[in-house]
Design an enzyme around this catalytic site. Structure first.
Site, PDB file in Angstrom:
ATOM      1  N   LYS A   9      41.818  14.983  34.677  1.00  0.00           N
ATOM      2  CA  LYS A   9      41.080  16.313  34.848  1.00  0.00           C
ATOM      3  C   LYS A   9      42.054  17.395  33.835  1.00  0.00           C
ATOM      4  O   LYS A   9      43.098  16.952  33.440  1.00  0.00           O
ATOM      5  CB  LYS A   9      41.211  16.559  36.088  1.00  0.00           C
ATOM      6  CG  LYS A   9      40.069  15.897  37.269  1.00  0.00           C
ATOM      7  CD  LYS A   9      40.187  15.961  38.515  1.00  0.00           C
ATOM      8  CE  LYS A   9      39.200  15.474  39.447  1.00  0.00           C
ATOM      9  NZ  LYS A   9      39.348  15.871  40.861  1.00  0.00           N
ATOM     10  N   TYR A  49      29.146  16.339  39.971  1.00  0.00           N
ATOM     11  CA  TYR A  49      29.680  16.429  41.357  1.00  0.00           C
ATOM     12  C   TYR A  49      28.254  16.860  42.449  1.00  0.00           C
ATOM     13  O   TYR A  49      28.607  17.791  43.188  1.00  0.00           O
ATOM     14  CB  TYR A  49      30.658  17.545  41.408  1.00  0.00           C
ATOM     15  CG  TYR A  49      32.087  17.207  41.112  1.00  0.00           C
ATOM     16  CD1 TYR A  49      32.694  15.972  41.682  1.00  0.00           C
ATOM     17  CD2 TYR A  49      32.509  18.047  39.769  1.00  0.00           C
ATOM     18  CE1 TYR A  49      33.909  15.709  41.266  1.00  0.00           C
ATOM     19  CE2 TYR A  49      33.953  17.251  39.636  1.00  0.00           C
ATOM     20  CZ  TYR A  49      34.620  16.311  40.430  1.00  0.00           C
ATOM     21  OH  TYR A  49      35.781  15.880  39.864  1.00  0.00           O
ATOM     22  N   PHE A  57      33.642  24.584  48.346  1.00  0.00           N
ATOM     23  CA  PHE A  57      34.765  24.435  46.986  1.00  0.00           C
ATOM     24  C   PHE A  57      33.897  24.011  45.666  1.00  0.00           C
ATOM     25  O   PHE A  57      34.665  23.872  44.896  1.00  0.00           O
ATOM     26  CB  PHE A  57      35.677  23.476  47.347  1.00  0.00           C
ATOM     27  CG  PHE A  57      35.069  22.045  47.733  1.00  0.00           C
ATOM     28  CD1 PHE A  57      34.925  21.156  46.718  1.00  0.00           C
ATOM     29  CD2 PHE A  57      35.014  21.589  49.051  1.00  0.00           C
ATOM     30  CE1 PHE A  57      34.219  19.867  47.154  1.00  0.00           C
ATOM     31  CE2 PHE A  57      34.576  20.210  49.322  1.00  0.00           C
ATOM     32  CZ  PHE A  57      34.401  19.381  48.245  1.00  0.00           C
ATOM     33  N   ARG A  85      41.011   3.258  42.923  1.00  0.00           N
ATOM     34  CA  ARG A  85      41.076   4.411  43.959  1.00  0.00           C
ATOM     35  C   ARG A  85      42.288   4.351  44.640  1.00  0.00           C
ATOM     36  O   ARG A  85      43.000   5.302  45.017  1.00  0.00           O
ATOM     37  CB  ARG A  85      39.797   4.118  45.136  1.00  0.00           C
ATOM     38  CG  ARG A  85      38.440   4.316  44.609  1.00  0.00           C
ATOM     39  CD  ARG A  85      38.285   5.874  44.443  1.00  0.00           C
ATOM     40  NE  ARG A  85      38.073   6.545  45.675  1.00  0.00           N
ATOM     41  CZ  ARG A  85      37.919   7.895  45.737  1.00  0.00           C
ATOM     42  NH1 ARG A  85      37.252   8.642  44.494  1.00  0.00           N
ATOM     43  NH2 ARG A  85      37.746   8.521  46.994  1.00  0.00           N
ATOM     44  N   THR A  91      42.518  12.094  48.131  1.00  0.00           N
ATOM     45  CA  THR A  91      42.099  13.350  47.524  1.00  0.00           C
ATOM     46  C   THR A  91      42.954  14.273  47.626  1.00  0.00           C
ATOM     47  O   THR A  91      43.065  15.091  46.501  1.00  0.00           O
ATOM     48  CB  THR A  91      40.743  13.749  48.064  1.00  0.00           C
ATOM     49  OG1 THR A  91      39.793  12.557  47.995  1.00  0.00           O
ATOM     50  CG2 THR A  91      39.809  14.864  47.361  1.00  0.00           C
ATOM     51  N   ARG A 102      48.058  10.668  42.220  1.00  0.00           N
ATOM     52  CA  ARG A 102      48.285  11.882  43.032  1.00  0.00           C
ATOM     53  C   ARG A 102      49.205  12.372  43.923  1.00  0.00           C
ATOM     54  O   ARG A 102      49.804  13.206  43.707  1.00  0.00           O
ATOM     55  CB  ARG A 102      46.791  12.117  43.830  1.00  0.00           C
ATOM     56  CG  ARG A 102      45.435  12.103  42.925  1.00  0.00           C
ATOM     57  CD  ARG A 102      44.428  11.992  43.644  1.00  0.00           C
ATOM     58  NE  ARG A 102      43.116  12.278  43.226  1.00  0.00           N
ATOM     59  CZ  ARG A 102      41.845  12.183  43.675  1.00  0.00           C
ATOM     60  NH1 ARG A 102      41.647  11.283  44.686  1.00  0.00           N
ATOM     61  NH2 ARG A 102      40.768  12.555  43.038  1.00  0.00           N
ATOM     62  N   ASN A 112      44.075  17.996  41.581  1.00  0.00           N
ATOM     63  CA  ASN A 112      44.432  16.585  41.838  1.00  0.00           C
ATOM     64  C   ASN A 112      44.339  15.505  40.822  1.00  0.00           C
ATOM     65  O   ASN A 112      44.350  14.463  40.797  1.00  0.00           O
ATOM     66  CB  ASN A 112      43.670  16.094  43.166  1.00  0.00           C
ATOM     67  CG  ASN A 112      42.135  15.748  42.980  1.00  0.00           C
ATOM     68  OD1 ASN A 112      41.687  16.100  41.797  1.00  0.00           O
ATOM     69  ND2 ASN A 112      41.519  15.745  43.984  1.00  0.00           N
ATOM     70  N   HIS A 115      40.197  12.062  38.424  1.00  0.00           N
ATOM     71  CA  HIS A 115      39.093  11.369  39.184  1.00  0.00           C
ATOM     72  C   HIS A 115      38.756   9.872  38.749  1.00  0.00           C
ATOM     73  O   HIS A 115      39.043   9.353  37.877  1.00  0.00           O
ATOM     74  CB  HIS A 115      37.630  12.246  38.700  1.00  0.00           C
ATOM     75  CG  HIS A 115      36.433  11.566  39.079  1.00  0.00           C
ATOM     76  ND1 HIS A 115      35.835  11.938  40.078  1.00  0.00           N
ATOM     77  CD2 HIS A 115      35.626  10.623  38.466  1.00  0.00           C
ATOM     78  CE1 HIS A 115      34.654  11.055  40.343  1.00  0.00           C
ATOM     79  NE2 HIS A 115      34.639  10.303  39.456  1.00  0.00           N
ATOM     80  N   GLU A 126      28.009   7.371  37.028  1.00  0.00           N
ATOM     81  CA  GLU A 126      28.881   8.381  36.383  1.00  0.00           C
ATOM     82  C   GLU A 126      29.143   7.615  34.890  1.00  0.00           C
ATOM     83  O   GLU A 126      29.234   8.511  33.875  1.00  0.00           O
ATOM     84  CB  GLU A 126      30.485   8.220  37.123  1.00  0.00           C
ATOM     85  CG  GLU A 126      30.057   9.117  38.282  1.00  0.00           C
ATOM     86  CD  GLU A 126      31.391   9.024  39.274  1.00  0.00           C
ATOM     87  OE1 GLU A 126      32.346   8.509  38.974  1.00  0.00           O
ATOM     88  OE2 GLU A 126      31.135   9.749  40.492  1.00  0.00           O
TER      89      GLU A 126
HETATM   90  P1  DAT Z   1      37.510  12.258  45.284  1.00  0.00           P
HETATM   91  O1  DAT Z   1      37.888  13.261  43.944  1.00  0.00           O
HETATM   92  O2  DAT Z   1      38.784  11.797  45.728  1.00  0.00           O
HETATM   93  O3  DAT Z   1      36.597  11.406  45.270  1.00  0.00           O
HETATM   94  P2  DAT Z   1      35.720  14.040  46.585  1.00  0.00           P
HETATM   95  O4  DAT Z   1      34.544  13.265  45.666  1.00  0.00           O
HETATM   96  O5  DAT Z   1      35.551  14.070  48.179  1.00  0.00           O
HETATM   97  O6  DAT Z   1      37.024  13.471  46.282  1.00  0.00           O
HETATM   98  O7  DAT Z   1      35.623  15.599  45.983  1.00  0.00           O
HETATM   99  C1  DAT Z   1      35.737  15.749  44.567  1.00  0.00           C
HETATM  100  C2  DAT Z   1      36.662  16.849  44.149  1.00  0.00           C
HETATM  101  O8  DAT Z   1      36.281  17.902  45.096  1.00  0.00           O
HETATM  102  C3  DAT Z   1      37.946  16.301  44.705  1.00  0.00           C
HETATM  103  O9  DAT Z   1      38.708  15.473  43.809  1.00  0.00           O
HETATM  104  C4  DAT Z   1      38.635  17.810  44.742  1.00  0.00           C
HETATM  105  C5  DAT Z   1      37.468  18.434  45.191  1.00  0.00           C
HETATM  106  N1  DAT Z   1      37.606  18.775  46.767  1.00  0.00           N
HETATM  107  C6  DAT Z   1      37.261  17.767  47.502  1.00  0.00           C
HETATM  108  N2  DAT Z   1      37.217  18.230  48.880  1.00  0.00           N
HETATM  109  C7  DAT Z   1      37.832  19.587  48.761  1.00  0.00           C
HETATM  110  C8  DAT Z   1      38.225  20.418  49.665  1.00  0.00           C
HETATM  111  N3  DAT Z   1      38.117  20.259  51.086  1.00  0.00           N
HETATM  112  N4  DAT Z   1      38.736  21.734  49.356  1.00  0.00           N
HETATM  113  C9  DAT Z   1      38.831  21.677  47.864  1.00  0.00           C
HETATM  114  N5  DAT Z   1      38.607  21.041  46.952  1.00  0.00           N
HETATM  115  C10 DAT Z   1      37.879  19.849  47.260  1.00  0.00           C
HETATM  116 MG    MG Z   2      34.499  11.486  44.703  1.00  0.00          MG
END
Ligand code: DAT
Ligand code: MG
Length: 149
Positions: A9, A49, A57, A85, A91, A102, A112, A115, A126
């Protein structure tokens, strides 16, 4: 063999972590089959996303992911989606296990660093979103017999 989509990222790029992160995957034994630096448009961010569109968020997430160039790649290997993963960690970087990407390099959930696709289905979606067929290189690793039994 399985494939997954991985992206360093904008914070990872700015912080000079691209080589470290790619190096970890290479040393693990995963094969890079596509790799590019690119700027994500708000449209691509929204598609990537889409599952988070209604989350509070979401706006901040799109701003973050479009704030600078990213390094996108496709990795290939046995159980590649799950292996990546595990290597990424949770996350929230403050909750990610020490030694994971991370866990080693991040502090806030909104910064973080990396991805990685969360399932085979997400990976396929994706990969198609970020790469064309002609950007993917099919080749065999001469090292394969030293990585897999
Ligand atoms: P991951 O990236 O581990 O697959 P995710 O798909 O649940 O996690 O979320 C995508 C991204 O969104 C994640 O990398 C960071 C952001 N994110 C997720 N949950 C969040 C939260 N509660 N507050 C702020 N950002 C968040
Ligand atoms: Mg995800």
């Amino acid at each position: 063999m399985e494939r997954t989509f991985v992206m360093v990222k904008p914070d990872g790029v700015q912080r000079g972590l691209v080589g470290e992160i790619i190096g970890r995957f290479e040393r693990k034994g995963l094969q890079i089959v596509a790799l590019k630096m690119m700027r994500i448009t708000p449209e691509l961010a929204a598609r990537h996303y889409a599952e988070h569109r209604e989350k509070p968020f979401f706006k901040g997430l799109v701003e973050y992911i479009t704030s600078g160039p990213v390094v996108a790649m496709i990795l290939e290997g046995k159980d590649c989606v799950g292996v990546v993963r595990e290597m990424m960690g949770a996350t929230d970087p403050r909750k990610a296990a020490p030694g994971t990407i991370r866990g080693s390099f991040g502090m806030d959930i909104g910064r973080n660093v990396i991805h990685g696709s969360d399932s085979r289905e997400s990976a396929a979606r994706e990969i198609a979103l970020f790469f064309t067929e002609s950007e993917i290189c099919e080749y065999s690793l001469n090292l394969a017999s030293w990585i897999y039994e």
